[in-house]
Design an enzyme around this catalytic site. Structure first.
Site, PDB file in Angstrom:
ATOM      1  N   ASP A  87      -3.467   3.287   7.888  1.00  0.00           N
ATOM      2  CA  ASP A  87      -2.253   3.650   7.137  1.00  0.00           C
ATOM      3  C   ASP A  87      -1.954   5.143   7.245  1.00  0.00           C
ATOM      4  O   ASP A  87      -1.497   5.770   6.279  1.00  0.00           O
ATOM      5  CB  ASP A  87      -2.386   3.236   5.663  1.00  0.00           C
ATOM      6  N   HIS A 113       0.799  -1.223   0.000  1.00  0.00           N
ATOM      7  CA  HIS A 113       0.000   0.000   0.000  1.00  0.00           C
ATOM      8  C   HIS A 113       0.835   1.278   0.000  1.00  0.00           C
ATOM      9  O   HIS A 113       0.296   2.370  -0.182  1.00  0.00           O
ATOM     10  CB  HIS A 113      -0.994  -0.001   1.175  1.00  0.00           C
ATOM     11  N   HIS A 166       4.185   1.234   4.335  1.00  0.00           N
ATOM     12  CA  HIS A 166       2.804   0.962   3.894  1.00  0.00           C
ATOM     13  C   HIS A 166       1.789   1.312   4.976  1.00  0.00           C
ATOM     14  O   HIS A 166       0.584   1.368   4.680  1.00  0.00           O
ATOM     15  CB  HIS A 166       2.626  -0.480   3.396  1.00  0.00           C
ATOM     16  N   HIS A 180      -6.886  -1.284   8.006  1.00  0.00           N
ATOM     17  CA  HIS A 180      -5.976  -0.359   8.699  1.00  0.00           C
ATOM     18  C   HIS A 180      -6.168   1.062   8.178  1.00  0.00           C
ATOM     19  O   HIS A 180      -6.680   1.243   7.066  1.00  0.00           O
ATOM     20  CB  HIS A 180      -4.526  -0.789   8.458  1.00  0.00           C
ATOM     21  N   ASP A 213      -7.309  -1.834  -0.242  1.00  0.00           N
ATOM     22  CA  ASP A 213      -6.387  -2.819   0.339  1.00  0.00           C
ATOM     23  C   ASP A 213      -7.164  -4.122   0.498  1.00  0.00           C
ATOM     24  O   ASP A 213      -8.202  -4.150   1.168  1.00  0.00           O
ATOM     25  CB  ASP A 213      -5.907  -2.292   1.698  1.00  0.00           C
ATOM     26  N   ASP A 225      -6.805  -6.512   2.250  1.00  0.00           N
ATOM     27  CA  ASP A 225      -6.982  -6.986   3.628  1.00  0.00           C
ATOM     28  C   ASP A 225      -8.218  -6.393   4.300  1.00  0.00           C
ATOM     29  O   ASP A 225      -8.548  -6.766   5.432  1.00  0.00           O
ATOM     30  CB  ASP A 225      -5.709  -6.814   4.473  1.00  0.00           C
TER      31      ASP A 225
HETATM   32  C1  DIR Z   1       0.397  -1.119  11.116  1.00  0.00           C
HETATM   33  C2  DIR Z   1      -0.072  -2.125  10.076  1.00  0.00           C
HETATM   34  N1  DIR Z   1      -0.631  -0.147  11.377  1.00  0.00           N
HETATM   35  C3  DIR Z   1       1.677  -0.407  10.650  1.00  0.00           C
HETATM   36  N2  DIR Z   1      -0.400  -1.500   8.884  1.00  0.00           N
HETATM   37  C4  DIR Z   1      -0.799  -2.093   7.725  1.00  0.00           C
HETATM   38  O1  DIR Z   1       2.628  -1.095  10.319  1.00  0.00           O
HETATM   39  O2  DIR Z   1       1.717   0.810  10.646  1.00  0.00           O
HETATM   40  N3  DIR Z   1      -0.974  -3.305   7.472  1.00  0.00           N
HETATM   41  N4  DIR Z   1      -1.048  -1.289   6.689  1.00  0.00           N
HETATM   42  O3  DIR Z   1      -1.471  -3.738   6.288  1.00  0.00           O
HETATM   43 MN    MN Z   2      -3.384  -0.586   3.576  1.00  0.00          MN
HETATM   44 MN    MN Z   3      -4.350  -3.075   5.478  1.00  0.00          MN
END
Ligand code: DIR
Ligand code: MN
Ligand code: MN
Ligand code: MN
Length: 313
Positions: free
Chosen positions: A132, A100, A145, A130, A234, A236
């Site tokens: 992001d 992402h 990401h 999430h 995304d 997910d």
């Molecule tokens: C978590 C996981 N908030 C981070 N983030 C994501 O790493 O900042 N997982 N985008 O897909």
């Molecule tokens: Mn994402």
């Molecule tokens: Mn995600």
């Protein structure tokens, strides 16, 4: 209609290899053929899955806690130009990721093109488990990401040109025109940011309470009629039942039908100017054989087709 397609085989925004194999897997599953033959798009695609090898540095030490800062910055800067070149011609732009972090490039490119072409501000619908929106300082992982929205909104700033300093005002989006859908795994620092800035967000809880139909009415109502929309999806956001092959699966997500419905509603507005499909990782296979990967790829293809009008009668 004309559709620009950019295939981005890049995984440097997080730590698990394999997400760079997604564009080839999606295309091998017939996605571009379907868009051409079933949906009638005139595709503008260079038949290349870009890995941007010539842009990758030999040494890329952490900077402000970010992992692979030079690589992610260089790749997204180039991607910004690629997407901009399509969008400035008035083409809808489909970008197949990749992780992402690539949305830093795609949204920066569409935001600029929409400003120049229509003198309008871009709205972003971010469908994800999430948010992001970590800044380098709030991030617990250092994975970029998890930071794209912070850089795209100006919440995170960096002067160094080679670490996202290339993002200029014309590339940025307003947090007022951002809507999240599907959230269920938001970091503590991110929750503070959402609250502080009053960012519009629909969690899985909201979807359970109101139903996806009402949530989409509210989400699109927030953006307002006749506003160009960038849909950043995304995979997910979907429940692992439908999309198990992704780097950070979180249970309790959208059904495939709910994901498709979101994409259909965005298509119905007639305002979609760009879509990202990210975080499909066909090499992460929780099931036997590659059933999980196949399912995830098929789900991803379905989301794209729905956003581009497949369900229209
Ligand atoms: C978590 C996981 N908030 C981070 N983030 C994501 O790493 O900042 N997982 N985008 O897909
Ligand atoms: Mn994402
Ligand atoms: Mn995600
Ligand atoms: Mn391409």
């Amino acid at each position: 209609d004309e559709l620009g397609v950019v295939a981005v085989g890049f995984s440097g925004g997080q730590c698990k290899p394999g997400v760079d194999a997604a564009p080839s897997a999606l295309i091998a599953n017939g996605l571009l053929t379907q868009l051409r033959q079933d949906l009638g798009y005139n595709l503008f695609h260079d038949d290349t899955v870009h890995s941007y090898k010539d842009l990758l540095p030999t040494s890329d030490p952490d900077y402000r806690g970010m992992k692979n800062p030079l690589a992610v910055s260089a790749v997204t800067k180039k991607l910004c130009d690629q997407v901009y070149e399509h969008a400035k011609e008035g083409r809808c732009v489909l970008t197949l990721g990749g992780d992402h972090s690539i949305a830093i490039g795609t949204i920066a490119g569409t935001a600029r093109a929409i400003r120049e072409r229509l003198d309008r501000e871009l709205a972003v619908i971010w469908v994800d488990a999430h948010t992001d929106i970590n800044t380098p300082e709030t991030s617990e992982s250092g994975n970029v990401h998890g930071m794209p929205v912070a850089f795209l909104s100006g919440l995170a700033k960096e002067d160094r040109e080679d670490v996202f300093g290339w993002l200029k005002k014309e590339n940025l989006i307003s947090l007022k025109k951002l809507v999240y859908i599907g959230l269920r795994d938001v970091d503590r620092g991110e929750k503070l940011i959402l609250r502080e800035h009053g960012i519009k967000a629909f969690s899985m809880h909201d979807i359970d309470r109101h139903g996806i139909g009402r949530v989409m009415e509210m989400a699109l109502g927030h953006i307002g009629n006749d506003t160009p929309i960038h849909l950043s999806f995304d995979v997910d956001a979907l429940d692992p039942m439908w999309a198990p092959s992704t780097g950070t699966p979180v249970r309790g997500g959208l059904t495939l039908r709910e994901g498709d419905f979101i994409a259909e509603c965005v298509h119905e507005t007639g305002c979609l100017v760009a879509m990202d499909l990210v975080e499909v990782n066909p090499t992460l296979e929780p099931g036997i054989d590659d059933i999980g990967a196949q399912q995830t790829v098929r789900s991803g293809c379905s989301l794209v087709r729905c956003a581009l009008g497949e369900s229209l009668l």
